[in-house]
Design a protein around this motif. Structure first.
Motif, short mmCIF file in Angstrom:
data_model
loop_
_atom_site.label_atom_id
_atom_site.label_comp_id
_atom_site.label_asym_id
_atom_site.label_seq_id
_atom_site.Cartn_x
_atom_site.Cartn_y
_atom_site.Cartn_z
N ILE A 56 0.86 -1.18 0.00
CA ILE A 56 0.00 0.00 0.00
C ILE A 56 0.90 1.23 0.00
CG2 ILE A 56 -1.74 1.30 1.31
CD1 ILE A 56 -2.60 -1.31 2.59
N MET A 57 0.47 2.27 -0.70
CA MET A 57 1.18 3.54 -0.61
C MET A 57 0.17 4.66 -0.36
SD MET A 57 2.58 4.22 -4.43
CE MET A 57 1.71 3.52 -5.81
N ALA A 58 0.69 5.74 0.24
CA ALA A 58 -0.17 6.88 0.55
C ALA A 58 0.59 8.18 0.27
CB ALA A 58 -0.62 6.85 2.00
N PHE A 59 -0.17 9.19 -0.16
CA PHE A 59 0.35 10.52 -0.43
C PHE A 59 -0.46 11.51 0.38
CE2 PHE A 59 0.78 7.91 -4.21
CZ PHE A 59 2.10 8.10 -4.57
N ALA A 60 0.19 12.56 0.87
CA ALA A 60 -0.51 13.60 1.63
C ALA A 60 0.06 14.97 1.28
CB ALA A 60 -0.39 13.35 3.13
N THR A 61 -0.82 15.92 1.09
CA THR A 61 -0.45 17.31 0.92
C THR A 61 -1.14 18.08 2.04
OG1 THR A 61 -0.34 17.05 -1.46
CG2 THR A 61 -0.49 19.29 -0.64
N VAL A 62 -0.38 18.95 2.71
CA VAL A 62 -0.96 19.72 3.81
C VAL A 62 -0.68 21.20 3.60
CG1 VAL A 62 -0.70 17.84 5.47
CG2 VAL A 62 1.08 19.60 5.32
N LEU A 63 -1.56 22.01 4.15
CA LEU A 63 -1.39 23.46 4.21
C LEU A 63 -1.39 23.83 5.69
CD1 LEU A 63 -1.25 26.25 2.78
CD2 LEU A 63 -3.76 26.28 2.94
N VAL A 64 -0.35 24.55 6.11
CA VAL A 64 -0.28 25.03 7.49
C VAL A 64 -0.17 26.55 7.48
CG1 VAL A 64 0.76 22.89 8.36
CG2 VAL A 64 2.26 24.77 7.64
N GLN A 65 -0.56 27.17 8.59
CA GLN A 65 -0.46 28.62 8.72
C GLN A 65 0.07 28.97 10.09
OE1 GLN A 65 -4.33 30.37 8.33
NE2 GLN A 65 -5.07 29.55 10.25
N ARG A 66 0.61 30.18 10.18
CA ARG A 66 1.04 30.68 11.48
C ARG A 66 -0.20 30.86 12.35
NH1 ARG A 66 6.35 30.47 12.92
NH2 ARG A 66 7.63 31.10 11.16
#
Length: 159
Positions: free
Chosen positions: A148-158
């Protein structure tokens, strides 16, 4: 800069005799992922994406598979630790988009539970967490049901 993105990827081999843990929950299946920890590929990809967003290295740097402390570790605890590192530095998660690639089991019945578990771990609303599933159309190691493989994209802010 008040916004940053991060990208994460992980993959693990499927084997008999291990529970299948994905997105912080255990799924009914006759195989599970092998790895030093509980091998939750989705949480590992998310953890790596968060670390990358704030330039804190990668999951292997923080939780090396050569360290016996992490043998069999619950990936929810690893993610909680990294979330704490972000908070200490003044960052918070805005949203994320994740894709898990596998042939079996079908994830659709479990997606909402995974989203809720991940949102709870990160302290964000469920609508800030997207989890999708895809197959590899029987190609490669995922297509043959070997992993199995997984990909993740995240957005973070101050904060």
């Amino acid at each position: 800069m008040n916004l940053r993105t991060g990208f994460g990827y992980d993959s693990h081999r499927l084997v008999e005799g291990r529970p299948l843990v994905l997105g912080g929950i255990e799924l009914p299946y006759h195989m599970g992922c092998t790895g030093h920890s509980d091998a939750d590929v989705l949480l590992h990809a998310i953890t790596d994406a968060l670390l990358g967003a704030v330039a804190l290295g990668d999951i292997g740097m923080h939780f090396p598979d050569t360290d016996p402390r992490w043998k069999g570790a619950d990936s929810r605890k690893l993610l909680a630790h990294v979330t704490g590192l972000l908070k200490e530095r003044g960052w918070q998660v805005v949203n994320m988009d994740c894709t898990v690639v596998l042939e079996q089991p079908k994830l659709r019945p479990h997606i909402d539970t995974m989203r809720g578990a991940i949102a709870g771990l990160l302290g964000v609303a469920v609508d800030a967490v997207s989890v999708k599933a895809s197959t590899n159309e029987k190609m490669g190691f995922t297509g043959r049901g070997e992993g199995i493989m997984a990909f993740a994209t995240v957005l973070v802010q101050r904060a």
